[in-house]
Design a protein around this motif. Structure first.
Motif, PDB file in Angstrom:
ATOM      1  N   LEU A   1      -8.177  -2.069   2.284  1.00  0.00           N
ATOM      2  CA  LEU A   1      -8.066  -0.723   1.704  1.00  0.00           C
ATOM      3  C   LEU A   1      -8.744   0.318   2.576  1.00  0.00           C
TER       4      LEU A   1
ATOM      5  N   ARG B   1       2.603   0.780   1.063  1.00  0.00           N
ATOM      6  CA  ARG B   1       3.449   0.287  -0.017  1.00  0.00           C
ATOM      7  C   ARG B   1       2.645  -0.572  -0.979  1.00  0.00           C
ATOM      8  N   PHE B   2       1.718  -1.293  -0.414  1.00  0.00           N
ATOM      9  CA  PHE B   2       0.903  -2.208  -1.196  1.00  0.00           C
ATOM     10  C   PHE B   2      -0.171  -1.441  -1.982  1.00  0.00           C
ATOM     11  N   TRP B   3      -0.775  -0.482  -1.295  1.00  0.00           N
ATOM     12  CA  TRP B   3      -1.976   0.117  -1.873  1.00  0.00           C
ATOM     13  C   TRP B   3      -1.734   1.445  -2.568  1.00  0.00           C
ATOM     14  N   LYS B   4      -0.643   2.094  -2.251  1.00  0.00           N
ATOM     15  CA  LYS B   4      -0.316   3.391  -2.860  1.00  0.00           C
ATOM     16  C   LYS B   4      -1.398   4.450  -2.613  1.00  0.00           C
TER      17      LYS B   4
ATOM     18  N   ASN C   1       5.192  -1.554  -7.691  1.00  0.00           N
ATOM     19  CA  ASN C   1       6.241  -2.289  -7.004  1.00  0.00           C
ATOM     20  C   ASN C   1       5.901  -3.777  -7.017  1.00  0.00           C
TER      21      ASN C   1
ATOM     22  N   ILE D   1       4.960  -5.750  -4.751  1.00  0.00           N
ATOM     23  CA  ILE D   1       3.738  -6.156  -4.050  1.00  0.00           C
ATOM     24  C   ILE D   1       2.502  -5.918  -4.908  1.00  0.00           C
ATOM     25  N   HIS D   2       2.593  -4.924  -5.778  1.00  0.00           N
ATOM     26  CA  HIS D   2       1.469  -4.676  -6.674  1.00  0.00           C
ATOM     27  C   HIS D   2       1.110  -5.910  -7.500  1.00  0.00           C
TER      28      HIS D   2
END
Lengths: 563, 271
Positions: A317, A333-336, B8, B10-11
């Motif tokens: 992160l 995409r994973f962490w937004k 999404n 991956i979340h």
């Protein structure tokens, strides 16, 4: 930087909450201290602390006599391989909390400054986490650190490792704040001076900070110098250079005479430190080169896995802020959501904080006998980064359970995340050094893998009730790896029956202890050969793994008298 | 803050974290429960005593469960405890905790198995044992045998932290020896020589030489190095009658090391 934390709330509240957490931790440590036996090194520090107090007695009675070389030599020579600050604190703690106020037993009073430093570390973690990220991060980081089973064990001791961790972390924090403020620079310089008085590790601080400062400065120049913002200030180095040597010299009477020779002896002890035994995957490590993987693997095996997992996530992160753009898009995409961007290389500092102590021990020429304690200064930073991920997980959970108030969701997530570390810390007490994470099978899995079960002979406390019940009046016990002053403390505190003698020679003992470590089987073989038995009378176990065995000398068959 | 609509695929990786918590909590709860109770140990020990015969070896798996020796005291002799190999035993009885296997029983045919709670008592046949004509350990001092170690022998710990019952020597430049008379010579001298463990930093000194003489004629020798591999020696004698066997030890560069050998005259299976 304003006097508000990343959460935008008052710093006073942060201090209050941090202090409450630190104090609560110290209270728990005091309450559970009597269950942990006296470790080998503690015995030496008990003796040193009391010896140094005698010098203060002389100082009170006749200051000119106290300052004579002969008097200083007599009182301060013992245990000169470590600076004196903590031992002075241990001694004064006993003097005040036990002798004057009778609030604690002698051993708990002697251990108290170590516990206070653990509390300080918890407080600082909350403060730093809250300041840099937010209170949730700070709270999780403080709790994660406090609930590492090995940290919890070391936090009880009359030793320097947790104190070094606390003061190391303090210097890092003050140094980081000093990049924008001369006041913090002054505080960092003073803290560095005290760090030098705790343990040798502090000598690495200028190099670590210096490396960080160079990177931060070069980045600032490349970003356009003054046009990009205020320059990082080097005040910590300036004040460190002034206060470091000053405080170090002032605190330790032993180096007031033959200064260079004695400082040389102090440093020389550590540069030529022998490799004590440690077990690692069935091998007894007692020589260089030591396995590079050792500190990395031991961190994985001893820090609760959920904290490691969150640390990894938290590192990603934070690291994503420094990724090249394309890579960042993938990670995004994973962490937004992005966290607050921090000034002056905060992320770099926390990564250095985690990696440096571990990497130092990973060097093949560095002894690894201290189990995990020698890279414990990495643990607050590891917890801090875990806190970042924990807070992110709270956000994700709030996004899933939208009907439940975010605070409730956050609290539940926190409780869930801390469940495993809490359980491991509670159930491993007082066998902290035998604690391994359940995903490697706990102590049983570690024993099968040939890992270290303990060192320092501190587990004697666990067999004392058995000895008190079974040793005959005036019987002698060979205490194996428990140092003489540690055994004396058991007697002084009335834990062990006064008539039971500490027998230094196995031959003359009636009972013998074996603290199970791989190489200690050699000592056990002395018992087998001398007493012709391989059967212990009693075995103390943790999770079913033998920790201490007690052997009884067989009663000799009387020889038939010749007529 | 992530909103529900923003989540999404991956979340969902975050679910890994509570899954790890659940696994950790469950395992931490269950690990101590793998430890057999006192009653199970007592019952298992009785099962071993009931079937143990002369020539059987009793082992505990895993080997670190040394508390088992308290219960198995009548069936684990120091003599067996310091063994080098299992070729002299007819059968092996394995006291296994939670299904663990002892390395000694790998590949052996299972004869019987009895489950007592978390302990299994298994019996294996070794597939024929060597016939011992003369055991030098037992005969070191006029052959006093018993449950304890034979007189004149000691347990030393080898470089791999295994206990080894041996005839001890302190190696010197001048030869030191042990002599055995009336040894039947119609077999093979089979044995091992080991250097005792000393902490690595003290592990100095050159190789130690073990020479074996039969009726003053040298029949074999072995050089043993610090941290060298543990290898048996087999010296075929195959003569009629009896004779005198002498084991002689020297070291050019002697250092304070413990050394010992264990050997027998045997026919049949080697080590």
């Amino acid at each position: 930087m304003k006097n508000v934390s990343a959460s935008g709330r008052s710093r006073k509240t942060d201090h209050a909450v941090g202090l409450a957490l630190g104090i609560a931790y110290v209270v728990i440590l005091v309450a559970t201290a009597s269950e942990i036996g006296f470790a080998r090194d503690e015995g030496f520090y008990f003796r040193a602390s009391r010896g140094y107090q005698k010098w203060f007695d002389v100082l009170g009675e006749d200051s000119s006599k106290a300052l004579e070389e002969k008097t200083v030599g007599r009182h301060w020579s013992y245990n000169h391989e470590h600076p004196a600050l903590m031992k002075i604190a241990f001694g004064f703690s006993e003097r005040i909390l036990h002798k004057k106020l009778d609030l604690m037993s002698p051993s708990t009073a002697l251990r108290f400054p170590g516990m206070l430093s653990a509390g300080l570390c918890v407080y600082l973690l909350f403060l730093w986490g809250s300041f840099a990220f937010g209170r949730r991060e700070g709270f999780f980081a403080a709790m994660a650190f406090a609930l590492m089973p090995r940290v919890f064990y070391h936090a009880h001791l009359c030793c320097f490792d947790v104190a070094m961790t606390a003061v190391w972390f303090l210097v890092f924090y003050l140094y980081w704040r000093s990049l924008a403020s001369w006041k913090f620079g002054l505080a960092a310089g003073v803290a560095f001076g005290f760090a030098l008085c705790v343990k040798l590790n502090a000598f690495f601080l200028p190099a670590v900070m210096g490396l960080h400062f160079i990177v931060v400065y070069v980045r600032w120049r490349r970003a356009g110098g003054k046009s990009s913002g205020p320059a990082p200030k080097p005040w910590a180095f300036v004040y460190g250079l002034i206060f470091g040597p000053l405080i170090f010299m002032a605190h330790w009477p032993w180096v007031w005479f033959s200064t260079f020779k004695r400082i040389g002896r102090y440093m020389g002890f550590h540069s030529h430190h022998p490799f004590y035994n440690t077990a690692y995957f069935g091998e007894n490590i007692v020589n260089a080169p030591t396995p590079v993987s050792y500190p990395f693997a031991m961190t994985l095996f001893t820090v609760p896995t959920v904290i490691i997992l969150l640390f990894a996530a938290g590192s990603l992160l934070r690291a994503r802020h420094h990724f090249p753009q394309r890579l960042e898009r993938v990670v995004e995409r994973f962490w937004k959501a992005r966290g607050p961007l921090l000034v002056h290389g905060h992320d770099l500092l926390t990564f250095i904080g985690v990696l440096f102590p571990i990497a130092l021990i990973a060097l093949p020429g560095v002894p690894v006998f201290g189990g995990t304690k020698h890279w414990m200064p990495a643990m607050p930073f590891l917890a801090l980064l875990a806190g970042v991920a924990a807070a992110r997980l709270m956000d994700v959970a709030s996004g899933v359970f939208v009907r439940i108030p975010a605070k409730v969701t956050g609290a539940v997530v926190l409780m869930v995340l801390l469940m495993a570390p809490l359980q491991q810390t509670v159930t491993s007490h007082p066998f902290g050094l035998a604690s391994y994470v359940p995903l490697m099978g706990g102590a049983r899995g570690a024993a099968s893998a040939g890992m270290l079960r303990q060192f320092w002979g501190y587990t004697t406390a666990g067999v004392i009730p058995w000895l008190n019940r079974n040793v005959q009046k005036g019987g002698g016990v060979w205490y194996h790896d428990t140092a003489r002053p540690s055994v004396s403390m058991f007697r002084e505190e009335g834990m062990i029956r006064r008539d039971i003698r500490n027998q230094l020679k196995l031959k003359s003992a009636h009972y013998a202890l074996v603290h199970h470590e791989l190489h200690m089987i050699r000592n056990e073989s002395w018992i087998w050969n001398l007493w012709k038995t391989i059967t212990p009378e009693y075995v103390l176990t943790y999770q079913g793994v033998p920790i201490v065995s007690v052997y009884k000398k067989p009663v000799a068959t009387p020889r038939r008298k010749l007529k | 803050m992530a909103q529900k609509g923003n989540l999404n695929r991956i979340h969902w990786l975050w679910l890994l974290v509570p899954a790890v918590v659940a696994a950790e909590v469950f395992l931490q709860w269950s690990i101590p429960r793998a430890d057999p109770s006192k009653e199970e140990w007592v019952e298992a020990a009785q099962a071993v005593i009931d079937q143990k015969q002369d020539g059987d070896l009793v082992v505990i798996a895993p080997s670190w469960a040394t508390q088992g020796r308290i219960y198995l005291k009548p069936v684990i002799a120091l003599r067996d405890f310091g063994r080098f190999e299992t070729s002299t035993y007819d059968r092996i009885i394995e006291v296994s905790l939670n299904g663990e296997r002892a390395p000694e029983t790998e590949g052996l045919a299972l004869e019987s198995e009895q489950d007592i709670g978390r302990i299994s008592v298994r019996r294996y046949r070794t597939g024929g044992s060597a016939k011992i004509l003369f055991d030098f350990l037992d005969q070191t001092y006029s052959g006093k045998k018993g449950r304890g170690r034979p007189r004149g022998t000691v347990i030393i710990i080898d470089h791999w932290f295994n206990p080894r019952l041996v005839v001890p020597f302190k190696p010197k430049k001048t030869p030191t020896s042990k002599t055995y008379k009336n040894v039947p010579l119609n077999g093979v001298i089979h044995g091992y020589a080991v250097i005792g463990y000393r902490e690595g930093r003290f592990n100095k000194g050159g190789p130690i030489k073990l020479e074996i003489f039969v009726d003053d004629e040298k029949v074999g020798e072995q050089m043993i190095n610090n941290f060298g591999p543990l290898e048996p020696f087999d010296i075929p004698i195959n003569r009629e009658g009896t004779g005198t066997v002498r084991f002689q030890v020297t070291s050019d560069s002697h250092f304070k090391r413990r050394f010992g050998f264990a050997a027998d005259m045997r026919v049949g299976a080697p080590g």
